[in-house]
Design an enzyme around this catalytic site. Structure first.
Site, short mmCIF file in Angstrom:
data_model
loop_
_atom_site.label_atom_id
_atom_site.label_comp_id
_atom_site.label_asym_id
_atom_site.label_seq_id
_atom_site.Cartn_x
_atom_site.Cartn_y
_atom_site.Cartn_z
N SER A 184 8.01 -0.01 8.63
CA SER A 184 8.69 -0.96 7.76
C SER A 184 8.04 -2.33 7.78
O SER A 184 8.13 -3.07 6.79
CB SER A 184 10.17 -1.08 8.16
OG SER A 184 10.87 0.10 7.86
N THR A 193 12.01 -5.60 7.58
CA THR A 193 11.90 -5.87 6.15
C THR A 193 12.32 -7.29 5.79
O THR A 193 11.55 -8.01 5.15
CB THR A 193 12.70 -4.83 5.35
OG1 THR A 193 12.22 -3.52 5.68
CG2 THR A 193 12.53 -5.07 3.85
N GLU A 220 18.20 -5.75 1.32
CA GLU A 220 17.81 -4.50 1.97
C GLU A 220 19.04 -3.70 2.38
O GLU A 220 19.90 -4.18 3.11
CB GLU A 220 16.97 -4.75 3.22
CG GLU A 220 16.44 -3.42 3.79
CD GLU A 220 15.87 -3.51 5.19
OE1 GLU A 220 14.95 -2.72 5.50
OE2 GLU A 220 16.34 -4.35 5.99
N ASP A 244 17.51 4.37 6.66
CA ASP A 244 16.45 4.67 7.62
C ASP A 244 17.01 4.98 9.00
O ASP A 244 16.56 5.92 9.67
CB ASP A 244 15.51 3.45 7.69
CG ASP A 244 14.35 3.64 8.65
OD1 ASP A 244 13.42 4.37 8.29
OD2 ASP A 244 14.39 3.06 9.74
N ASP A 300 10.84 1.55 1.00
CA ASP A 300 9.56 1.16 1.61
C ASP A 300 8.76 2.36 2.09
O ASP A 300 7.54 2.30 2.17
CB ASP A 300 9.78 0.16 2.75
CG ASP A 300 10.75 0.65 3.82
OD1 ASP A 300 11.40 1.69 3.61
OD2 ASP A 300 10.89 -0.04 4.84
N HIS A 301 9.44 3.46 2.40
CA HIS A 301 8.77 4.69 2.87
C HIS A 301 9.82 5.78 2.98
O HIS A 301 11.03 5.51 3.01
CB HIS A 301 8.11 4.47 4.23
CG HIS A 301 9.04 3.92 5.27
ND1 HIS A 301 10.01 4.69 5.88
CD2 HIS A 301 9.18 2.67 5.78
CE1 HIS A 301 10.70 3.94 6.72
NE2 HIS A 301 10.22 2.71 6.68
#
Length: 501
Positions: free
Chosen positions: A46, A99, A239, A244, A286-287
């Site tokens: 991140s 983040t 965010e 996550d 972000d992923h």
């Protein structure tokens, strides 16, 4: 507005849509895809991903707002602030987490919460809402559970001994600590909301166990209201941090909780943008994380006969996430069946229940519980870590990005729309090596307290003494305090500053 749901793969979006039973707000603004790799790896963390979306530059794992060679790079939030826009961040994690940190600070290690938090306090943001109060205070005692379920005390301290809550107040922020304070906040000026010592609870748990904490939707609404008071406009990064966190646990209930919480926040952003007609909204992850799949090795032969209900109905029986459920376990485990029921696990076989009784730690409880849930819901997981796939791009409004882009394109699109550049003009080389610059100007330069928690760059020429304290947005010229438009950054070797002229 840029909204980021941390660690979210495509299957959990599909599952969340089935769970809710209606389209997501995100569905209406799907516009493309995003590459997520870092400068060094096909699978990013991140910090590197957030920094890419903040600065437009690929970087290394753990780096926060830094180039691959370890130099601070101006972020799109800093650029917006320097260009006269109001700025803010919202997160369900500690605001010092990777983040939000990537947009507001500069560090070689994402775990430097003390430095990151201090930079954020001195960045002059207009709105900061989230968790992370522990890193604003000189000392905090956090109650946490031992592996045996017993409470213990964890000491969290700012190593420099500073009380940043007092600094926040001195910097003319309205400081709020609970949900009611946020919902009832009035007046103009800057707003700082610090609602938990560490992270804000998962949305499903928050409603039942921690109602004094605000939802992501409520924080987003409050941030937009405050930032839209200005005449020029604003940049806001939101965010949804904890998709996550749930994905790392392989907890589909927690993942759905946070995807839907994030989607509600997107709804707030879209409602404002559609009314305003002059606001760009970008939403992205972000992923990926966990490799969640609808279907697993046990569905190889019968997937053609599994309607959506076979996946979501077991999940709907849960009233808490796995973390929330296990947090209620008594030391003597006398309420084990209730804990399992709160996670939607009723009617366990004798073998399954025996497995739960033998679990020695909270982590073992959680691992067994999520595996039982995944089996009931016909779900698969490939990892407890991040994954490297391209992710969906969602965008709305004038200037919005479309198609398959790189995560580094996001700040370029935003800065172009707001009318400034991070790659040319005065913003392109904002942070400079202070020791080199002042030596070139004839100063004698040294770093005081290089290995202390409060190092200072000192430049002396004749009777003039300049002192630049780490992480602050000012310096001292003899006895005069001179305010800066950005913070001073020290990486342990080099002091980076920005001084006009």
């Amino acid at each position: 507005m840029l909204l980021i749901m941390d660690g979210t793969n495509s299957d959990i979006l599909t599952l969340s849509r089935w769970y809710r039973g209606t389209d997501l707000h995100l569905d209406s603004i799907l516009s493309g895809g995003v590459h997520t790799h870092s400068a060094q790896s096909a699978i990013t963390d991140s910090a590197a991903a957030g920094s890419a979306m903040a600065t437009g530059m690929k970087t290394r794992a753990d780096y926060i707002g830094m180039s691959p060679d370890g130099r601070p790079v101006l972020t799109v939030l800093e650029g917006a602030k320097l260009s006269g826009y109001k700025t803010g961040i919202v997160a369900t994690s500690p605001v010092q987490h990777a983040t939000p940190a990537a947009f507001t600070s500069h560090a070689l290690n994402r775990d430097e919460f003390g430095d990151i938090g201090e930079q954020q306090v001195h960045q002059g943001l207009d709105v900061v809402l989230g968790g992370g109060a522990a890193w604003l205070k000189p000392q905090t005692k956090n109650p946490v559970k031992n592996d045996d379920g017993m409470l213990k005390t964890k000491q969290v301290s700012r190593e420099d001994g500073e009380n940043l809550l007092e600094t926040i107040k001195a910097n003319q922020y309205q400081l709020v600590r609970k949900r009611d304070g946020l919902l009832n906040s009035t007046g103009s000026g800057k707003l700082w909301g610090s609602f938990a010592n560490e992270d804000i609870s998962f949305e499903m748990d928050r409603r039942k166990l921690h109602p004094d904490e605000p939802s992501l939707k409520e924080m987003t609404h409050a941030a937009i209201n405050k930032l839209s008071e200005g005449d020029k406009g604003f940049f806001l990064m939101v965010e949804g941090s904890k998709v996550d966190w749930a994905a790392h646990k392989n907890d589909p209930v927690g993942m759905i909780s946070e995807v839907l919480s994030f989607d509600d926040a997107v709804g707030e952003a879209l409602a404002f943008a559609r009314k305003d007609k002059n606001t760009m909204v970008i939403a992205v992850t972000d992923h990926g994380n966990s490799g969640l799949t609808l279907g697993n090795q046990h569905t190889n032969g019968d997937y053609k006969h599994l309607p959506a209900g076979k996946f979501v109905e077991p999940l709907k029986k849960a009233r808490l996430t796995v973390k929330g459920a296990v947090s209620q376990l008594k030391p003597d485990r006398s309420n084990l069946k209730k804990v399992l029921t709160n996670y939607g696990l009723k009617n366990l076989s004798s073998k399954e229940f025996s497995l739960m009784k033998r679990a020695a730690t909270a982590e073992e409880f959680e691992n067994h519980m999520v595996k039982l849930m995944a089996k009931r819901a016909n779900l698969g997981f490939t990892t407890h870590g991040h994954t490297g796939e391209d992710v969906f791009l969602y965008a709305y409004g004038p200037g919005k990005p479309v198609g398959l882009i790189d995560n580094t394109d996001i700040p370029r699109v935003i800065s172009d729309y707001l009318g400034f550049s991070l790659t040319s003009g005065k913003l392109a080389h904002w942070y400079v090596d202070g020791m080199t610059i002042f030596r070139e100007k004839g100063y004698q330069v040294r770093i005081e307290g290089r290995t202390s928690e409060n190092p200072v760059l000192v430049a002396v020429r004749g009777e003039e003494v300049l002192r630049f304290p780490e992480n602050k947005n000012f310096y001292w010229r003899n006895d005069e305090k001179v305010m800066l438009n950005s913070v001073n950054v020290f990486d342990g070797k080099t002091f980076y500053v920005h001084v006009e002229g």
